[in-house]
Design a protein around this motif. Structure first.
Motif, PDB file in Angstrom:
ATOM      1  N   LEU A 155       0.835  -1.200   0.000  1.00  0.00           N
ATOM      2  CA  LEU A 155       0.000   0.000   0.000  1.00  0.00           C
ATOM      3  C   LEU A 155       0.872   1.253   0.000  1.00  0.00           C
ATOM      4  O   LEU A 155       1.782   1.384   0.829  1.00  0.00           O
ATOM      5  CB  LEU A 155      -0.923   0.013   1.220  1.00  0.00           C
ATOM      6  N   PRO A 156       0.592   2.191  -0.911  1.00  0.00           N
ATOM      7  CA  PRO A 156       1.421   3.399  -1.006  1.00  0.00           C
ATOM      8  C   PRO A 156       1.503   4.192   0.299  1.00  0.00           C
ATOM      9  O   PRO A 156       2.572   4.694   0.647  1.00  0.00           O
ATOM     10  CB  PRO A 156       0.742   4.218  -2.102  1.00  0.00           C
ATOM     11  N   HIS A 157       0.400   4.304   1.036  1.00  0.00           N
ATOM     12  CA  HIS A 157       0.444   5.102   2.267  1.00  0.00           C
ATOM     13  C   HIS A 157       1.323   4.448   3.334  1.00  0.00           C
ATOM     14  O   HIS A 157       1.936   5.140   4.140  1.00  0.00           O
ATOM     15  CB  HIS A 157      -0.961   5.390   2.806  1.00  0.00           C
ATOM     16  N   VAL A 158       1.412   3.134   3.327  1.00  0.00           N
ATOM     17  CA  VAL A 158       2.293   2.437   4.266  1.00  0.00           C
ATOM     18  C   VAL A 158       3.752   2.752   3.923  1.00  0.00           C
ATOM     19  O   VAL A 158       4.557   3.104   4.796  1.00  0.00           O
ATOM     20  CB  VAL A 158       2.025   0.917   4.257  1.00  0.00           C
ATOM     21  N   ARG A 159       4.084   2.652   2.645  1.00  0.00           N
ATOM     22  CA  ARG A 159       5.459   2.970   2.228  1.00  0.00           C
ATOM     23  C   ARG A 159       5.784   4.433   2.489  1.00  0.00           C
ATOM     24  O   ARG A 159       6.901   4.770   2.916  1.00  0.00           O
ATOM     25  CB  ARG A 159       5.663   2.629   0.749  1.00  0.00           C
ATOM     26  N   GLY A 194       4.707   6.319   4.887  1.00  0.00           N
ATOM     27  CA  GLY A 194       5.002   6.458   6.307  1.00  0.00           C
ATOM     28  C   GLY A 194       6.392   5.953   6.658  1.00  0.00           C
ATOM     29  O   GLY A 194       7.112   6.570   7.456  1.00  0.00           O
ATOM     30  N   LEU A 195       6.791   4.851   6.047  1.00  0.00           N
ATOM     31  CA  LEU A 195       8.129   4.299   6.294  1.00  0.00           C
ATOM     32  C   LEU A 195       9.199   5.242   5.745  1.00  0.00           C
ATOM     33  O   LEU A 195      10.216   5.501   6.398  1.00  0.00           O
ATOM     34  CB  LEU A 195       8.245   2.908   5.679  1.00  0.00           C
ATOM     35  N   LEU A 196       8.977   5.765   4.547  1.00  0.00           N
ATOM     36  CA  LEU A 196       9.919   6.715   3.952  1.00  0.00           C
ATOM     37  C   LEU A 196      10.040   7.984   4.808  1.00  0.00           C
ATOM     38  O   LEU A 196      11.144   8.524   4.972  1.00  0.00           O
ATOM     39  CB  LEU A 196       9.496   7.069   2.530  1.00  0.00           C
ATOM     40  N   ALA A 197       8.935   8.448   5.352  1.00  0.00           N
ATOM     41  CA  ALA A 197       8.964   9.642   6.208  1.00  0.00           C
ATOM     42  C   ALA A 197       9.814   9.391   7.451  1.00  0.00           C
ATOM     43  O   ALA A 197      10.587  10.264   7.865  1.00  0.00           O
ATOM     44  CB  ALA A 197       7.542  10.049   6.602  1.00  0.00           C
ATOM     45  N   ARG A 198       9.698   8.211   8.026  1.00  0.00           N
ATOM     46  CA  ARG A 198      10.521   7.875   9.198  1.00  0.00           C
ATOM     47  C   ARG A 198      12.000   7.827   8.825  1.00  0.00           C
ATOM     48  O   ARG A 198      12.854   8.315   9.564  1.00  0.00           O
ATOM     49  CB  ARG A 198      10.067   6.555   9.799  1.00  0.00           C
ATOM     50  N   ALA A 199      12.310   7.222   7.699  1.00  0.00           N
ATOM     51  CA  ALA A 199      13.708   7.154   7.263  1.00  0.00           C
ATOM     52  C   ALA A 199      14.265   8.568   7.056  1.00  0.00           C
ATOM     53  O   ALA A 199      15.393   8.864   7.472  1.00  0.00           O
ATOM     54  CB  ALA A 199      13.826   6.332   5.980  1.00  0.00           C
ATOM     55  N   ARG A 200      13.492   9.441   6.429  1.00  0.00           N
ATOM     56  CA  ARG A 200      13.937  10.823   6.222  1.00  0.00           C
ATOM     57  C   ARG A 200      14.145  11.536   7.562  1.00  0.00           C
ATOM     58  O   ARG A 200      15.137  12.241   7.750  1.00  0.00           O
ATOM     59  CB  ARG A 200      12.927  11.600   5.372  1.00  0.00           C
ATOM     60  N   TYR A 201      13.209  11.364   8.472  1.00  0.00           N
ATOM     61  CA  TYR A 201      13.303  12.018   9.778  1.00  0.00           C
ATOM     62  C   TYR A 201      14.609  11.648  10.481  1.00  0.00           C
ATOM     63  O   TYR A 201      15.280  12.501  11.056  1.00  0.00           O
ATOM     64  CB  TYR A 201      12.095  11.637  10.644  1.00  0.00           C
ATOM     65  N   TYR A 202      14.961  10.373  10.429  1.00  0.00           N
ATOM     66  CA  TYR A 202      16.183   9.900  11.089  1.00  0.00           C
ATOM     67  C   TYR A 202      17.408   9.954  10.173  1.00  0.00           C
ATOM     68  O   TYR A 202      18.482   9.509  10.552  1.00  0.00           O
ATOM     69  CB  TYR A 202      15.978   8.483  11.624  1.00  0.00           C
ATOM     70  N   GLN A 203      17.226  10.495   8.975  1.00  0.00           N
ATOM     71  CA  GLN A 203      18.299  10.648   7.992  1.00  0.00           C
ATOM     72  C   GLN A 203      18.990   9.311   7.696  1.00  0.00           C
ATOM     73  O   GLN A 203      20.211   9.195   7.705  1.00  0.00           O
ATOM     74  CB  GLN A 203      19.309  11.699   8.460  1.00  0.00           C
ATOM     75  N   ARG A 204      18.153   8.318   7.400  1.00  0.00           N
ATOM     76  CA  ARG A 204      18.639   6.977   7.075  1.00  0.00           C
ATOM     77  C   ARG A 204      18.248   6.655   5.639  1.00  0.00           C
ATOM     78  O   ARG A 204      17.152   7.026   5.173  1.00  0.00           O
ATOM     79  CB  ARG A 204      18.027   5.925   8.002  1.00  0.00           C
ATOM     80  N   PRO A 205      19.102   5.940   4.919  1.00  0.00           N
ATOM     81  CA  PRO A 205      18.705   5.529   3.560  1.00  0.00           C
ATOM     82  C   PRO A 205      17.583   4.499   3.611  1.00  0.00           C
ATOM     83  O   PRO A 205      17.589   3.602   4.467  1.00  0.00           O
ATOM     84  CB  PRO A 205      19.989   4.929   2.988  1.00  0.00           C
ATOM     85  N   ALA A 206      16.629   4.654   2.727  1.00  0.00           N
ATOM     86  CA  ALA A 206      15.520   3.697   2.617  1.00  0.00           C
ATOM     87  C   ALA A 206      15.724   2.864   1.359  1.00  0.00           C
ATOM     88  O   ALA A 206      15.850   3.401   0.259  1.00  0.00           O
ATOM     89  CB  ALA A 206      14.185   4.427   2.555  1.00  0.00           C
TER      90      ALA A 206
END
Length: 160
Positions: A82-86, A88-100
């Motif tokens: 589901l796009p909205h699930v991905r 949310g995961l991408l937003a968390r990775a960006r927040y913590y400055q981690r590569p997704a």
């Protein structure tokens, strides 16, 4: 165990039930695997109890934040179609400055259905079909913002 992913990456497995995501995760990531099925089972004694998904998602997000904040490679082992699930995961990775990183499981529907039928706990076939149809393409994942995309097909080590 060495993986082809940068330390601290968020690795998002994407594919229908029966595609080999959990097998891949167990083989390549001895720690850091977050699986909604496991959290549903912990909450209800039944991994397939979809009513426990909101609770399982809260547990997943708590652990995901804890691991990403520490710079630990973390694998999200669920369908993630589901796009909205991905998002949310991408937003968390960006927040913590981690590569997704996306690991896209592109297997034919017939293979996913056959693998699903061989499991002790089967997902209904209509659900496998629906989630298989919803699986994004590598191009869609790149447009969403994943730093890299790895595609797993029939010849890859995810095969059981």
């Amino acid at each position: 165990m060495e993986t082809p992913y940068a330390p601290g990456s968020l690795v998002v497995l994407i594919g229908s039930p029966g595609a080999g995501k959990s097998t891949y995760a167990r083989r390549h990531f001895p720690t850091g695997r977050l699986c909604l099925d496991d959290f549903r089972e912990m909450a209800t004694d039944e991994a397939a109890d979809q009513s426990a998904t909101p609770t399982a998602a809260q547990i997943q997000n708590l652990l995901l934040d804890a691991r990403l904040a520490r710079g630990l490679t973390t694998v999200v082992d669920s369908t993630n179609v589901l796009p909205h699930v991905r998002a949310g995961l991408l937003a968390r990775a960006r927040y913590y400055q981690r590569p997704a990183v996306a690991v896209l499981f592109e297997l034919p529907l017939a293979d996913c259905l056959a693998r699903n039928n061989a499991r002790a706990r089967q997902v209904p076939q209509n659900v496998v079909r629906e989630l298989h149809q919803m699986t994004p393409t590598a191009e869609q994942l790149a447009a969403e913002g994943f730093a890299s995309i790895r595609t797993i097909g029939l010849c890859e080590p995810a095969r059981r």
